[in-house]
Scaffold this motif. Structure first.
Motif, PDB file in Angstrom:
ATOM      1  N   MET A  75      -7.378   2.866   6.067  1.00  0.00           N
ATOM      2  CA  MET A  75      -6.523   2.359   5.125  1.00  0.00           C
ATOM      3  C   MET A  75      -5.836   1.115   5.982  1.00  0.00           C
ATOM      4  O   MET A  75      -5.775   1.206   7.094  1.00  0.00           O
ATOM      5  CB  MET A  75      -5.269   3.248   4.865  1.00  0.00           C
ATOM      6  N   THR A  76      -5.560   0.032   5.576  1.00  0.00           N
ATOM      7  CA  THR A  76      -5.279  -1.183   6.257  1.00  0.00           C
ATOM      8  C   THR A  76      -3.690  -0.848   6.837  1.00  0.00           C
ATOM      9  O   THR A  76      -2.882  -0.193   6.207  1.00  0.00           O
ATOM     10  CB  THR A  76      -5.249  -2.390   5.417  1.00  0.00           C
ATOM     11  N   ALA A  77      -3.648  -1.428   8.243  1.00  0.00           N
ATOM     12  CA  ALA A  77      -2.532  -0.897   8.912  1.00  0.00           C
ATOM     13  C   ALA A  77      -1.307  -1.588   8.172  1.00  0.00           C
ATOM     14  O   ALA A  77      -0.007  -1.105   8.290  1.00  0.00           O
ATOM     15  CB  ALA A  77      -2.475  -1.234  10.347  1.00  0.00           C
ATOM     16  N   THR A  78      -1.556  -2.655   7.629  1.00  0.00           N
ATOM     17  CA  THR A  78      -0.145  -3.563   7.156  1.00  0.00           C
ATOM     18  C   THR A  78       0.159  -2.764   5.767  1.00  0.00           C
ATOM     19  O   THR A  78       1.395  -3.287   5.214  1.00  0.00           O
ATOM     20  CB  THR A  78      -0.464  -4.852   7.027  1.00  0.00           C
ATOM     21  N   MET A  79      -0.541  -1.733   5.224  1.00  0.00           N
ATOM     22  CA  MET A  79      -0.088  -1.283   4.000  1.00  0.00           C
ATOM     23  C   MET A  79       0.530   0.178   4.101  1.00  0.00           C
ATOM     24  O   MET A  79      -0.080   0.971   4.943  1.00  0.00           O
ATOM     25  CB  MET A  79      -1.292  -1.280   3.070  1.00  0.00           C
ATOM     26  N   LEU A  80       1.558   0.457   3.339  1.00  0.00           N
ATOM     27  CA  LEU A  80       1.949   2.022   3.510  1.00  0.00           C
ATOM     28  C   LEU A  80       1.471   2.650   2.403  1.00  0.00           C
ATOM     29  O   LEU A  80       1.142   2.313   1.251  1.00  0.00           O
ATOM     30  CB  LEU A  80       3.506   1.902   3.403  1.00  0.00           C
ATOM     31  N   PRO A  81       0.967   4.056   2.815  1.00  0.00           N
ATOM     32  CA  PRO A  81       0.541   4.957   1.672  1.00  0.00           C
ATOM     33  C   PRO A  81       1.753   4.994   0.624  1.00  0.00           C
ATOM     34  O   PRO A  81       2.744   4.963   0.991  1.00  0.00           O
ATOM     35  CB  PRO A  81       0.437   6.352   2.448  1.00  0.00           C
ATOM     36  N   PRO A  82       1.462   5.030  -0.703  1.00  0.00           N
ATOM     37  CA  PRO A  82       2.349   5.146  -1.756  1.00  0.00           C
ATOM     38  C   PRO A  82       3.460   6.315  -1.376  1.00  0.00           C
ATOM     39  O   PRO A  82       4.637   6.083  -1.594  1.00  0.00           O
ATOM     40  CB  PRO A  82       1.454   5.709  -2.804  1.00  0.00           C
TER      41      PRO A  82
ATOM     42  N   LYS B 154       4.013  -4.033   1.689  1.00  0.00           N
ATOM     43  CA  LYS B 154       2.654  -3.720   1.154  1.00  0.00           C
ATOM     44  C   LYS B 154       2.457  -2.193   1.060  1.00  0.00           C
ATOM     45  O   LYS B 154       2.426  -1.763   1.829  1.00  0.00           O
ATOM     46  CB  LYS B 154       1.814  -4.751   1.890  1.00  0.00           C
ATOM     47  N   VAL B 155       2.296  -2.026  -0.339  1.00  0.00           N
ATOM     48  CA  VAL B 155       1.847  -0.694  -0.584  1.00  0.00           C
ATOM     49  C   VAL B 155       0.365  -0.544  -0.895  1.00  0.00           C
ATOM     50  O   VAL B 155      -0.262  -1.347  -1.692  1.00  0.00           O
ATOM     51  CB  VAL B 155       2.643  -0.155  -1.512  1.00  0.00           C
ATOM     52  N   ALA B 156      -0.201   0.507  -0.482  1.00  0.00           N
ATOM     53  CA  ALA B 156      -1.654   0.811  -0.668  1.00  0.00           C
ATOM     54  C   ALA B 156      -1.844   1.399  -2.015  1.00  0.00           C
ATOM     55  O   ALA B 156      -2.391   2.358  -2.082  1.00  0.00           O
ATOM     56  CB  ALA B 156      -2.127   1.761   0.437  1.00  0.00           C
ATOM     57  N   MET B 157      -1.745   0.447  -3.014  1.00  0.00           N
ATOM     58  CA  MET B 157      -1.977   1.035  -4.389  1.00  0.00           C
ATOM     59  C   MET B 157      -2.249  -0.407  -5.234  1.00  0.00           C
ATOM     60  O   MET B 157      -1.842  -1.655  -4.764  1.00  0.00           O
ATOM     61  CB  MET B 157      -0.865   1.781  -4.893  1.00  0.00           C
ATOM     62  N   GLN B 158      -2.901  -0.124  -6.249  1.00  0.00           N
ATOM     63  CA  GLN B 158      -3.439  -1.221  -7.223  1.00  0.00           C
ATOM     64  C   GLN B 158      -3.189  -0.837  -8.634  1.00  0.00           C
ATOM     65  O   GLN B 158      -3.862   0.285  -9.011  1.00  0.00           O
ATOM     66  CB  GLN B 158      -5.018  -1.603  -7.058  1.00  0.00           C
ATOM     67  N   PRO B 159      -2.509  -1.467  -9.558  1.00  0.00           N
ATOM     68  CA  PRO B 159      -1.606  -2.755  -8.922  1.00  0.00           C
ATOM     69  C   PRO B 159      -0.470  -2.286  -8.455  1.00  0.00           C
ATOM     70  O   PRO B 159       0.041  -0.984  -8.454  1.00  0.00           O
ATOM     71  CB  PRO B 159      -1.420  -3.345 -10.644  1.00  0.00           C
ATOM     72  N   GLY B 160       0.365  -3.241  -7.918  1.00  0.00           N
ATOM     73  CA  GLY B 160       1.607  -3.003  -7.248  1.00  0.00           C
ATOM     74  C   GLY B 160       1.677  -2.842  -5.739  1.00  0.00           C
ATOM     75  O   GLY B 160       2.482  -2.283  -5.337  1.00  0.00           O
TER      76      GLY B 160
ATOM     77  N   SER C 156     -13.391   0.452  -7.084  1.00  0.00           N
ATOM     78  CA  SER C 156     -12.243   0.628  -6.699  1.00  0.00           C
ATOM     79  C   SER C 156     -11.986  -0.270  -5.312  1.00  0.00           C
ATOM     80  O   SER C 156     -12.758  -0.048  -4.523  1.00  0.00           O
ATOM     81  CB  SER C 156     -11.757   1.933  -6.755  1.00  0.00           C
ATOM     82  N   PRO C 157     -10.920  -0.865  -5.180  1.00  0.00           N
ATOM     83  CA  PRO C 157     -10.652  -1.648  -3.743  1.00  0.00           C
ATOM     84  C   PRO C 157     -10.537  -0.416  -2.723  1.00  0.00           C
ATOM     85  O   PRO C 157      -9.803   0.399  -2.808  1.00  0.00           O
ATOM     86  CB  PRO C 157      -9.376  -2.311  -4.025  1.00  0.00           C
ATOM     87  N   ARG C 158     -11.177  -0.692  -1.468  1.00  0.00           N
ATOM     88  CA  ARG C 158     -11.077  -0.131  -0.398  1.00  0.00           C
ATOM     89  C   ARG C 158      -9.465   0.346   0.347  1.00  0.00           C
ATOM     90  O   ARG C 158      -8.979  -0.889   0.358  1.00  0.00           O
ATOM     91  CB  ARG C 158     -12.060  -0.253   0.521  1.00  0.00           C
TER      92      ARG C 158
END
Length: 403
Positions: free
Chosen positions: A1-8, A285-291, A365-367
């Motif tokens: 998971m990209t470090a700049t994105m938070l898990p939902p 930035k949240v690790a979800m798509q969309p949103g 699905s986006p990684r």
């Protein structure tokens, strides 16, 4: 998971960390449907409140009908709601279901066990009783279901119709409950016009206002109002401050990304005299798509309350996904529906629960991001995928992306 994105889950936990159930208030039963009870409810009056008849028939002394058949004079009628005269020995009184048992009577003979017909008929002078009864027959004793001070409802109960009925039956006219959260909506976007209006160049219909208003109501909250803001930090700040006056939560749409004209992001980055305005916002930035772009914070109203704000993206599908994953848990927290173990009490007549389905087709699905995809129910694929037997394939719900 990209470090700049938070898990939902982590992002939602951050939003919820600043929220608590609203202060409970005493409300009439008629205004409490769907709310969460904030205190235990105990009986003020017993159920039944007095000893009464469980049948349409004749109130008697059991000793007077020990040998049947026996004919007794009928001394009077006892309809439901009446205060009957005492029953004299050797007599009967015609009595209706739910009517108070006369003093001196200790049993009720069913009308079917007499020579009288049921229904609306004149009071007979006498009644012949064909079946003997024992003391207590067809009688409901005062308090046999619920006694005074018995526990009826526990704190945390969702006040559905049955719960409100139970409270009323034990003499309660009000309950202490967590009130319905008041939610204000602020929709940003200079390109938005009222639905149904003629579109000029660069304009699109505003669908987020209707979407958010409906979702708020469906999740058991009260819509406090809908406001619009153009894409400037000053206009959004004014709209947020105004919305905070009558709200327990503000939900915005749009303006949380990295564009040059995203006002929520501008306020979060320190635009203007933010401390004076009482607006404290954060974007993430949240690790979800969309949103992926999201925001949250508080706005201080004129009374010094810090009203929470949840900022959603502007795309309607992103709004729907973000509301379900972030705003719905926030409403649960505010309305007292959070339960131990992270469970959430249901909202009466709310959206349908999630269901499990099988993918009839594959899609990318986006990684590193949790993907939320609108789907439609389709027929099972033919042939079935490897590893799915015929019976499981027939009983499964199959879906495919709806776009």
């Amino acid at each position: 998971m990209t470090a700049t994105m938070l898990p939902p889950e982590e992002y939602t936990a951050r939003v919820l960390s600043g929220l608590a159930p609203l202060a409970p208030v005493h409300l009439p039963l008629a205004e409490a449907h769907g709310l969460v009870l904030a205190e235990d409810v105990r009986a003020v009056v017993p159920v039944p409140p007095w000893t009464n008849s469980a049948m349409d028939g004749y109130a008697v002394r059991a000793a007077d009908v020990a040998a049947v058949p026996v004919t007794l004079p009928v001394a009077g009628d006892v309809p439901a709601g009446a205060a009957p005269d005492p029953l004299a020995p050797g007599t009967a009184q015609r009595i209706m279901t739910g009517a108070m048992l006369p003093e001196g009577a200790d049993a009720v003979v069913r009308v079917e066990d007499t020579d009288q017909l049921s229904g609306a008929r004149p009071l007979p002078d006498a009644v012949t009783i064909r079946a003997d009864v024992v003391p207590g027959a067809n009688v409901r004793r005062a308090g046999e279901d619920v006694g005074v001070d018995d526990m009826v409802l526990r704190a945390g109960t969702v006040l559905k119709a049955t719960a409100l009925s139970a409270a009323a039956s034990v003499g309660r006219s009000t309950v202490l409950a967590v009130p319905r959260p008041r939610v204000a909506v602020v929709v940003t976007g200079a390109e938005l016009t009222e639905a149904g209006e003629s579109l000029t160049v660069g304009k699109i219909p505003d669908s987020n206002s209707a979407l958010l208003a409906g979702l708020i109501t469906e999740h058991g909250a009260q819509l406090a109002g809908v406001a619009h803001s153009i894409d400037t930090p000053a206009d959004l700040a004014a709209a947020l401050t105004a919305a905070a006056t009558d709200a327990d939560l503000i939900v915005t749409s749009g303006g949380v990304s990295v564009g040059a004209f995203d006002p929520f992001t501008a306020l979060a980055s320190g635009w203007g005299d933010q401390a004076t305005a009482g607006i404290e916002l954060t974007v993430a930035k949240v690790a979800m798509q969309p949103g992926k772009p999201q925001g949250y914070g508080t706005v201080r109203d004129g009374d010094g309350r810090h009203v929470p704000v949840i900022g959603l993206p502007g795309n309607p599908v992103s709004v729907l996904v973000s509301f379900t994953t972030i705003v719905a848990p926030a409403l649960a927290r505010l309305s007292g529906r959070d339960a131990p173990g992270g469970q959430t009490a249901p909202v009466p007549d709310a959206v349908a629960p999630a269901a499990t389905a099988r993918a009839a087709v594959g899609w990318s699905s986006p990684r590193g991001r949790r993907q939320h995809v609108p789907v439609r129910v389709v027929a099972p694929p033919q042939p079935l995928p490897d590893g799915v037997d015929a019976e499981a394939g027939r009983s499964a719900v199959w879906v495919a992306p709806s776009h």
